[in-house]
Write a protein that holds these residues in place. Structure first.
Motif, PDB file in Angstrom:
ATOM      1  N   VAL A  93       0.916   4.344 -12.548  1.00  0.00           N
ATOM      2  CA  VAL A  93       1.144   4.852 -13.867  1.00  0.00           C
ATOM      3  C   VAL A  93       2.621   5.370 -13.966  1.00  0.00           C
ATOM      4  O   VAL A  93       3.733   5.251 -14.532  1.00  0.00           O
ATOM      5  N   TRP A  94       2.745   6.503 -12.904  1.00  0.00           N
ATOM      6  CA  TRP A  94       3.976   7.336 -12.851  1.00  0.00           C
ATOM      7  C   TRP A  94       4.966   6.314 -12.405  1.00  0.00           C
ATOM      8  O   TRP A  94       6.319   6.654 -12.630  1.00  0.00           O
ATOM      9  N   SER A  95       4.965   5.391 -11.453  1.00  0.00           N
ATOM     10  CA  SER A  95       5.578   4.507 -10.855  1.00  0.00           C
ATOM     11  C   SER A  95       6.127   3.380 -11.669  1.00  0.00           C
ATOM     12  O   SER A  95       6.952   2.679 -11.481  1.00  0.00           O
ATOM     13  N   SER A  96       5.599   3.466 -13.094  1.00  0.00           N
ATOM     14  CA  SER A  96       5.769   2.273 -13.963  1.00  0.00           C
ATOM     15  C   SER A  96       6.796   2.630 -14.863  1.00  0.00           C
ATOM     16  O   SER A  96       7.341   3.831 -15.068  1.00  0.00           O
ATOM     17  N   LEU A  98       6.622   3.528 -17.782  1.00  0.00           N
ATOM     18  CA  LEU A  98       6.036   4.886 -18.458  1.00  0.00           C
ATOM     19  C   LEU A  98       6.527   6.033 -18.017  1.00  0.00           C
ATOM     20  O   LEU A  98       6.600   7.163 -18.343  1.00  0.00           O
ATOM     21  N   GLY A  99       6.520   6.136 -16.391  1.00  0.00           N
ATOM     22  CA  GLY A  99       6.943   7.258 -15.885  1.00  0.00           C
ATOM     23  C   GLY A  99       8.420   7.644 -15.781  1.00  0.00           C
ATOM     24  O   GLY A  99       8.919   8.928 -16.071  1.00  0.00           O
ATOM     25  N   THR A 100       9.178   6.657 -15.915  1.00  0.00           N
ATOM     26  CA  THR A 100      10.638   6.702 -16.246  1.00  0.00           C
ATOM     27  C   THR A 100      10.739   7.229 -17.830  1.00  0.00           C
ATOM     28  O   THR A 100      11.360   8.258 -18.111  1.00  0.00           O
ATOM     29  N   ALA A 101      10.181   6.579 -18.731  1.00  0.00           N
ATOM     30  CA  ALA A 101      10.028   7.067 -20.226  1.00  0.00           C
ATOM     31  C   ALA A 101       9.456   8.682 -20.181  1.00  0.00           C
ATOM     32  O   ALA A 101      10.142   9.543 -20.964  1.00  0.00           O
ATOM     33  N   ALA A 102       8.637   8.893 -19.553  1.00  0.00           N
ATOM     34  CA  ALA A 102       7.992  10.424 -19.610  1.00  0.00           C
ATOM     35  C   ALA A 102       9.089  11.467 -19.009  1.00  0.00           C
ATOM     36  O   ALA A 102       9.072  12.463 -19.524  1.00  0.00           O
ATOM     37  N   ILE A 103       9.950  11.166 -18.057  1.00  0.00           N
ATOM     38  CA  ILE A 103      11.075  11.949 -17.531  1.00  0.00           C
ATOM     39  C   ILE A 103      12.013  12.192 -18.693  1.00  0.00           C
ATOM     40  O   ILE A 103      12.329  13.326 -18.954  1.00  0.00           O
ATOM     41  N   GLN A 139      12.668   2.914 -22.643  1.00  0.00           N
ATOM     42  CA  GLN A 139      12.500   2.586 -21.399  1.00  0.00           C
ATOM     43  C   GLN A 139      10.990   2.095 -21.091  1.00  0.00           C
ATOM     44  O   GLN A 139      10.760   1.606 -20.260  1.00  0.00           O
ATOM     45  N   VAL A 140      10.137   1.868 -22.288  1.00  0.00           N
ATOM     46  CA  VAL A 140       8.792   1.535 -22.254  1.00  0.00           C
ATOM     47  C   VAL A 140       8.664   0.456 -23.452  1.00  0.00           C
ATOM     48  O   VAL A 140       9.145   0.690 -24.535  1.00  0.00           O
ATOM     49  N   GLY A 141       7.832  -0.413 -23.379  1.00  0.00           N
ATOM     50  CA  GLY A 141       7.166  -1.155 -24.532  1.00  0.00           C
ATOM     51  C   GLY A 141       7.621  -2.330 -24.767  1.00  0.00           C
ATOM     52  O   GLY A 141       8.210  -2.964 -23.700  1.00  0.00           O
ATOM     53  N   HIS A 142       7.814  -2.747 -25.833  1.00  0.00           N
ATOM     54  CA  HIS A 142       8.244  -4.170 -26.334  1.00  0.00           C
ATOM     55  C   HIS A 142       9.796  -4.404 -25.984  1.00  0.00           C
ATOM     56  O   HIS A 142      10.166  -5.508 -25.627  1.00  0.00           O
ATOM     57  N   THR A 143      10.657  -3.316 -26.065  1.00  0.00           N
ATOM     58  CA  THR A 143      12.060  -3.636 -25.941  1.00  0.00           C
ATOM     59  C   THR A 143      12.577  -3.702 -24.463  1.00  0.00           C
ATOM     60  O   THR A 143      13.850  -3.941 -24.050  1.00  0.00           O
TER      61      THR A 143
END
Length: 293
Positions: A93-96, A98-103, A139-143
Motif C-alpha cells: 500500500v505504501w508503494s502504491s 496511496l503512499g504518495t497521497a499520504a505524504i 494522487q489517488v482515485g479516479h483522477t
C-alpha cells in the motif's frame, strides 16, 4: 448494477473511514482558508473558532490517514480485517499511489496545525498546507485515469472551493448569534458567488470526464451516486440562497427570531454536507466511473 463493486463489512468500514478523512481534510483546509480570507472581518472569537476547528480536524485527519492504510491493506489482502496489520500488504500500500497521497496529505495537515501559532506564520503555512492536502487527492482515485492533465487540476480547484465553503460553516454559525455578525455573513455571501462558480466548473468538469456523458449517469452505480450528490448540492445551494437573501438581512435588521433561524439553516447545511461526504466516499470506494468500465 454496472460499475458496483461487492459491498461487504470491510467495504462499509472503508467508506466510513474515507468519509471521515474527507470531512477532516475539508474542515482543516477550510479553516485555514477562512482565517486567511476573513482575518480582518471576523472578531477574535470567530477566528479562534476557525483556528481550533482547523487544528482539531488536521489532527483527526492524520489519525484517519493511518487507519486507512490498514483498511486498504485488509481489502487487497483478501484476508479480511486480519490483513490490516500484514507487513507485506502495508508495504504494498505504501508503494502504491496511496503512499504518495499520504505524504502530501500528512505534510499538508501537519502544516495546518501551525494555525494555532500567532502572526504571519500561523496564516501563511496553513494556506500552503491546504493546497498540499488538495493536491494529495489528485494522487489517488479516479483522477489517475485519462485525461489526467485535466482531471487533476479540476479536482484540486473543486476541493479548495468545497473546503472554503465547508470550513466557513462553523465560524459563521458562531457569528450568527447576533446582528454584529451580519457584516461577516454578508461578505461571505458575496465571495460565495465566485466559490459556487468554481464548484460548478470543477464538479461539472469532473462529472463529465469521468462519466463519459449524460447517458452514462443512468444505469451505472457511479452515475446514480453522482446524481444523488448533485441533488444534495442543489439543496445546499438553495439554503445558501435563503441565508444570503432573507435570513442574513433579517439578522442585520435585528428581526426577532432571525439569529436562531439562520443558525438552524447553517446547521442544516452541515447535515447536508455530511450526506455529500458519505456519497462521495461511496462513489470513490465501491463504484467505477463509466469512462473506465
Amino acid at each position: 448494477m454496472d460499475g458496483l463493486a461487492p459491498v461487504d463489512g470491510l467495504a462499509l468500514v472503508a467508506v466510513a473511514a474515507k468519509a471521515a478523512g474527507y470531512g477532516a481534510a475539508l474542515l482543516a483546509m477550510g479553516g485555514a482558508l477562512f482565517v486567511l480570507v476573513f482575518r480582518r472581518d471576523a472578531d477574535d472569537a470567530t477566528l479562534r473558532c476557525a483556528r481550533q476547528m482547523a487544528a482539531l480536524a488536521a489532527a483527526i485527519g492524520l489519525a484517519v490517514l493511518a487507519l486507512r492504510f490498514g483498511i486498504r491493506a485488509a481489502r487487497i489482502s483478501g484476508l479480511g480485517f486480519t490483513g490490516a496489520t500484514d507487513p507485506m500488504m502495508l508495504s504494498f500500500v505504501w508503494s502504491s499511489p496511496l503512499g504518495t497521497a499520504a505524504i502530501w496529505r500528512a505534510l499538508g495537515e501537519a502544516a495546518i496545525l501551525v494555525i494555532l501559532l500567532p502572526g504571519a506564520l500561523g496564516r501563511t503555512l496553513p494556506t500552503f498546507g491546504a493546497v498540499a492536502v488538495a493536491i494529495s487527492y489528485a494522487q489517488v482515485g479516479h483522477t489517475l485515469g485519462n485525461p489526467r492533465a485535466l482531471l487533476a487540476p479540476l479536482l484540486v480547484l473543486h476541493l479548495l472551493a468545497v473546503a472554503f465553503w465547508i470550513g466557513a460553516l462553523a465560524p459563521l454559525h458562531r457569528a450568527a448569534r447576533s446582528s454584529s455578525g451580519a457584516a461577516l455573513l454578508e461578505r461571505f455571501g458575496r465571495i460565495a458567488g465566485g466559490v459556487v462558480a468554481l464548484l460548478a466548473v470543477g464538479g461539472v468538469g469532473l462529472g463529465w470526464l469521468l462519466s463519459g456523458g449524460i447517458s452514462a449517469l443512468f444505469g451505472t452505480a457511479y452515475g446514480l451516486g453522482l446524481l444523488l450528490k448533485v441533488g444534495a448540492v442543489a439543496a445546499l445551494l438553495g439554503l445558501a440562497a435563503l441565508n444570503r437573501w432573507r435570513l442574513v438581512p433579517a439578522l442585520r435588521a435585528g428581526q426577532a427570531g432571525a439569529a436562531p433561524a439562520l443558525r438552524r439553516s447553517i446547521a442544516t447545511e452541515g447535515a447536508i454536507v455530511l450526506l455529500i461526504l458519505i456519497a462521495t466516499a461511496a462513489i470513490t470506494t465501491i463504484t467505477t466511473p463509466p469512462a473506465n468500465l
